[in-house]
Enzyme design. Structure first.
Site, PDB file in Angstrom:
ATOM      1  N   ILE A   1      63.114   7.547 -19.161  1.00 18.52           N
ATOM      2  CA  ILE A   1      63.014   7.035 -20.530  1.00 18.52           C
ATOM      3  C   ILE A   1      62.195   8.097 -21.260  1.00 18.52           C
ATOM      4  O   ILE A   1      60.987   8.177 -21.098  1.00 18.52           O
ATOM      5  CB  ILE A   1      62.351   5.645 -20.599  1.00 18.52           C
ATOM      6  N   PRO A   2      62.870   8.951 -22.037  1.00 18.21           N
ATOM      7  CA  PRO A   2      62.280  10.227 -22.475  1.00 18.21           C
ATOM      8  C   PRO A   2      61.328  10.154 -23.671  1.00 18.21           C
ATOM      9  O   PRO A   2      61.582  10.745 -24.719  1.00 18.21           O
ATOM     10  CB  PRO A   2      63.522  11.054 -22.807  1.00 18.21           C
ATOM     11  N   CYS A   3      60.189   9.508 -23.488  1.00 17.17           N
ATOM     12  CA  CYS A   3      59.210   9.473 -24.572  1.00 17.17           C
ATOM     13  C   CYS A   3      58.639  10.860 -24.848  1.00 17.17           C
ATOM     14  O   CYS A   3      58.085  11.103 -25.922  1.00 17.17           O
ATOM     15  CB  CYS A   3      58.117   8.459 -24.284  1.00 17.17           C
ATOM     16  N   HIS A   4      58.814  11.798 -23.902  1.00 16.65           N
ATOM     17  CA  HIS A   4      58.350  13.172 -24.134  1.00 16.65           C
ATOM     18  C   HIS A   4      59.154  13.843 -25.260  1.00 16.65           C
ATOM     19  O   HIS A   4      58.724  14.855 -25.792  1.00 16.65           O
ATOM     20  CB  HIS A   4      58.429  13.998 -22.845  1.00 16.65           C
TER      21      HIS A   4
END
Length: 162
Positions: free
Chosen positions: A123-126
């Site tokens: 889950i690419p919160c970056h």
């Protein structure tokens, strides 16, 4: 709930999940002194996740196909689901993320939900950055966010002369 540890280029990841899906992938800086290898017996329910992380870090995978089961409020789930819509090699600002969930006034709540994302990398919160392009906030540390965005080709790697 089953658990394993994964040695990545940016630190040890603790992976938890079961047949219902992955519940968390978190950086475990406390385990850096432990001998963690990727040759240990991995629970069957986590094997696919570990294999896909291997492919991601080796540059072979751009999209994950792992069953996810993050635990959070309905609002957090909505924010995390929207993060999954940000493609590899792209970023979105907090404001754009807020607009995407349909509540422009919720920017602080969106930022808070991003910070509580229990499934790092997949889950690419970056991929969420400041409106000015700055690398703001990342629970795993800004240096990891920078590394991940460089790995995905969003940022150019900085070359040093010395």
């Amino acid at each position: 709930m089953q658990k394993t540890y994964y040695k990545s280029p940016i630190g040890i990841l603790e992976i938890k999940g079961d047949e219902n899906g992955i519940q968390s992938i978190l950086f475990d800086d406390a385990s850096t002194t432990l001998e963690v290898t990727n040759e240990v017996k991995i629970p069957d329910s986590l094997q696919n996740c570990v294999s896909q992380l291997d492919e991601y870090f080796s540059g072979e995978r751009k999209e994950f196909e792992v069953k996810l089961n993050p635990q959070g409020t309905d609002f957090q789930q909505k924010v995390w689901q929207e993060l999954l819509n940000i493609p590899f090699n792209k970023t979105r600002s907090y404001l754009e993320q807020t607009k995407a969930i349909g509540d422009i006034k919720a920017i602080r709540a969106v930022a808070s939900a991003n910070g509580k994302n229990p499934i790092s990398i997949i889950i690419p919160c970056h991929r969420i950055i400041g409106s000015d392009g700055s690398l703001t906030g990342y629970a795993g540390g800004i240096w990891r966010k920078k590394w991940l965005l460089e790995h995905e080709g969003v940022l150019q790697k900085q070359q040093t002369l010395f």
